[in-house]
Design a protein around this motif. Structure first.
Motif, mmCIF file in Angstrom:
data_model
loop_
_atom_site.group_PDB
_atom_site.id
_atom_site.type_symbol
_atom_site.label_atom_id
_atom_site.label_comp_id
_atom_site.label_asym_id
_atom_site.label_seq_id
_atom_site.Cartn_x
_atom_site.Cartn_y
_atom_site.Cartn_z
ATOM 1 N N ASP A 253 -48.014 32.859 -33.839
ATOM 2 C CA ASP A 253 -48.601 32.565 -32.533
ATOM 3 C C ASP A 253 -50.123 32.680 -32.609
ATOM 4 O O ASP A 253 -50.662 33.383 -33.464
ATOM 5 N N GLU A 254 -50.819 31.981 -31.706
ATOM 6 C CA GLU A 254 -52.291 31.971 -31.682
ATOM 7 C C GLU A 254 -52.864 31.576 -33.043
ATOM 8 O O GLU A 254 -53.837 32.159 -33.534
ATOM 9 N N ALA A 255 -52.242 30.563 -33.643
ATOM 10 C CA ALA A 255 -52.619 30.169 -35.008
ATOM 11 C C ALA A 255 -54.015 29.583 -35.097
ATOM 12 O O ALA A 255 -54.558 29.449 -36.202
ATOM 13 N N GLN A 256 -54.617 29.223 -33.977
ATOM 14 C CA GLN A 256 -55.990 28.692 -34.033
ATOM 15 C C GLN A 256 -56.963 29.746 -34.556
ATOM 16 O O GLN A 256 -58.056 29.420 -35.011
ATOM 17 N N ASN A 257 -56.565 31.019 -34.484
ATOM 18 C CA ASN A 257 -57.425 32.103 -34.960
ATOM 19 C C ASN A 257 -57.119 32.517 -36.402
ATOM 20 O O ASN A 257 -57.560 33.576 -36.842
ATOM 21 N N SER A 258 -56.369 31.696 -37.108
ATOM 22 C CA SER A 258 -56.163 31.926 -38.540
ATOM 23 C C SER A 258 -57.180 31.092 -39.322
ATOM 24 O O SER A 258 -57.633 30.048 -38.860
ATOM 25 N N THR A 259 -57.534 31.558 -40.505
ATOM 26 C CA THR A 259 -58.401 30.776 -41.377
ATOM 27 C C THR A 259 -57.538 29.816 -42.186
ATOM 28 O O THR A 259 -56.315 29.994 -42.271
ATOM 29 N N PRO A 260 -58.119 28.783 -42.795
ATOM 30 C CA PRO A 260 -57.326 27.881 -43.633
ATOM 31 C C PRO A 260 -56.582 28.613 -44.746
ATOM 32 O O PRO A 260 -55.437 28.283 -45.063
ATOM 33 N N GLU A 261 -57.210 29.639 -45.326
ATOM 34 C CA GLU A 261 -56.561 30.408 -46.385
ATOM 35 C C GLU A 261 -55.356 31.178 -45.839
ATOM 36 O O GLU A 261 -54.300 31.239 -46.481
ATOM 37 N N GLN A 262 -55.511 31.768 -44.657
ATOM 38 C CA GLN A 262 -54.399 32.498 -44.048
ATOM 39 C C GLN A 262 -53.259 31.563 -43.677
ATOM 40 O O GLN A 262 -52.082 31.908 -43.844
ATOM 41 N N MET A 263 -53.591 30.380 -43.185
ATOM 42 C CA MET A 263 -52.557 29.422 -42.804
ATOM 43 C C MET A 263 -51.759 28.991 -44.029
ATOM 44 O O MET A 263 -50.517 28.931 -43.993
ATOM 45 N N LYS A 264 -52.447 28.689 -45.123
ATOM 46 C CA LYS A 264 -51.750 28.314 -46.357
ATOM 47 C C LYS A 264 -50.862 29.460 -46.821
ATOM 48 O O LYS A 264 -49.710 29.255 -47.226
ATOM 49 N N MET A 265 -51.394 30.681 -46.765
ATOM 50 C CA MET A 265 -50.620 31.851 -47.168
ATOM 51 C C MET A 265 -49.368 32.005 -46.312
ATOM 52 O O MET A 265 -48.266 32.237 -46.813
ATOM 53 N N PHE A 266 -49.510 31.812 -44.996
ATOM 54 C CA PHE A 266 -48.364 31.962 -44.100
ATOM 55 C C PHE A 266 -47.293 30.915 -44.387
ATOM 56 O O PHE A 266 -46.108 31.238 -44.515
ATOM 57 N N LEU A 267 -47.698 29.652 -44.479
ATOM 58 C CA LEU A 267 -46.727 28.575 -44.656
ATOM 59 C C LEU A 267 -45.992 28.675 -45.991
ATOM 60 O O LEU A 267 -44.868 28.181 -46.110
ATOM 61 N N THR A 268 -46.601 29.322 -46.963
ATOM 62 C CA THR A 268 -45.936 29.471 -48.260
ATOM 63 C C THR A 268 -45.097 30.745 -48.345
ATOM 64 O O THR A 268 -44.578 31.078 -49.404
#
Length: 342
Positions: A253-268
């Motif tokens: 939730d509130e993924a707009q406050n994730s960095t690109p690195e964090q988003m990649k880490m989460f999705l993997t």
């Protein structure tokens, strides 16, 4: 129930639309109007009309199409007022009506469509839960049909609530073994270290909206038990690194406050038998100046990846107070009119 309307042709100053409810049932009429006519005021605010009432007769003034919609809303809610009619029922019903989906029968039926053999209805404490707008219906269909779904849009569109509903449904059907709810610990420039208390106390304010949805959809007692057993886990995004989540329903939730690195880490982090939903509002980014949003980058990078679905919400999908959609529109117009930053 029968109603008689005086229908006029379009005029510069059109006469009001008249609605007479018949047969008259004073109890239903009282439920329709609400305490101090609160329900009628909701119709006025949502549709920008003025409603005058005398007994079971209503006079609706405003732009012709909106006045007709308000007259229709009065008829629909009078039908529904055979049982209790709350202000929440009115606001949600108005959302459907403004989407062209309102009718006495249709407003009572679940609308989560499904392919043959799939579930048509979510198993939560909210038996009437369903998509209220076309985008919400599509969002639910995307979640059911894809392993990763991204819901992007303004506050109040049901992105998080519907995702939690799908997670509770999957847990009830034993399609997953646990629910993992994740949020970036970033709000208005603050960080966890600035908050008092231990880790659980620091994280709790960021996860409170997820608690609220769980309490409503699974019940307070059951949610507490599931949290104690670890069946439901709430965690800050920073603590997801290195994990692999199998047979889990994961919501960021509130993924707009994730960095690109964090988003990649989460999705993997997604493992076997897992499903992930990412939600966020790209107009409310609290990252530091110069930092890119992981949600915006994911929207760009993953647009053509098969198996990942995107649902874009607009102010028309807001299912909160009718004024919320107008507030969002006003801010959007202001942003469009503002000169670009130098």
């Amino acid at each position: 129930m029968r109603s008689d309307r005086t229908r006029e042709t379009r005029l510069p100053n059109p006469r009001p639309v008249e609605v007479t409810l018949d047969p008259i049932d004073n109890q239903r009429l009282a439920r329709l109007c609400g305490a101090l006519d609160a329900n009628l005021r909701q119709i006025e605010i949502a549709l920008e009309v003025e409603i005058a009432r005398r007994g079971a007769s209503f006079s609706v003034r405003g732009e012709r199409q909106q006045a007709e919609r308000a007259a229709r809303a009065i008829e629909i809610f009078y039908d529904q007022a055979a049982s209790e009619l709350s202000i929440d029922d009115v606001q949600l019903g108005l959302t459907e009506l403004m989407q062209g989906r309102g009718s006495p029968a249709a407003m009572r039926l679940p609308r989560v469509s499904a392919a043959p053999g799939e579930r048509p209805q979510l198993l939560t404490r909210r038996a009437e839960l369903h998509g209220r707008t076309p985008h919400q219906v599509k969002y639910l269909e995307n979640i059911l049909a894809h392993d990763i779904t991204l819901g992007i849009g303004p506050a109040g569109t049901g992105k998080t609530y519907l995702a939690v509903a799908c997670a509770v449904d999957a847990l009830e059907r034993e399609q997953v073994k646990r629910i993992v709810l994740v949020r970036p610990a970033v709000e208005a420039g603050e960080r966890l270290g600035f908050l008092p208390g231990d880790l659980a106390q620091k994280v709790d304010p960021y996860l409170r909206p997820l608690y609220d949805a769980l309490y409503d959809l699974a019940g307070v007692d059951r949610t507490i038990k599931l949290l104690e057993r670890g069946t439901i886990e709430l965690a800050p995004l920073a603590y997801m690194r290195g994990r692999t989540l199998n047979h889990a329903f994961i919501i960021l939730d509130e993924a707009q406050n994730s960095t690109p690195e964090q988003m990649k880490m989460f999705l993997t982090r997604i493992g076997f038998g897992a499903k992930a939903v990412v939600t966020g509002d790209v107009t409310q980014i609290d990252l530091g100046r110069g930092q890119k949003s992981g949600l915006i980058e994911a929207r760009r990078i993953l647009a053509g990846v098969r198996g990942i679905a995107f649902t874009d919400f607009t102010a028309a999908d807001v299912v909160r107070h009718p004024l919320v959609a107008r507030i969002i529109d006003a801010y959007d117009k202001e942003a469009e009119a503002a000169p670009p930053p130098k």
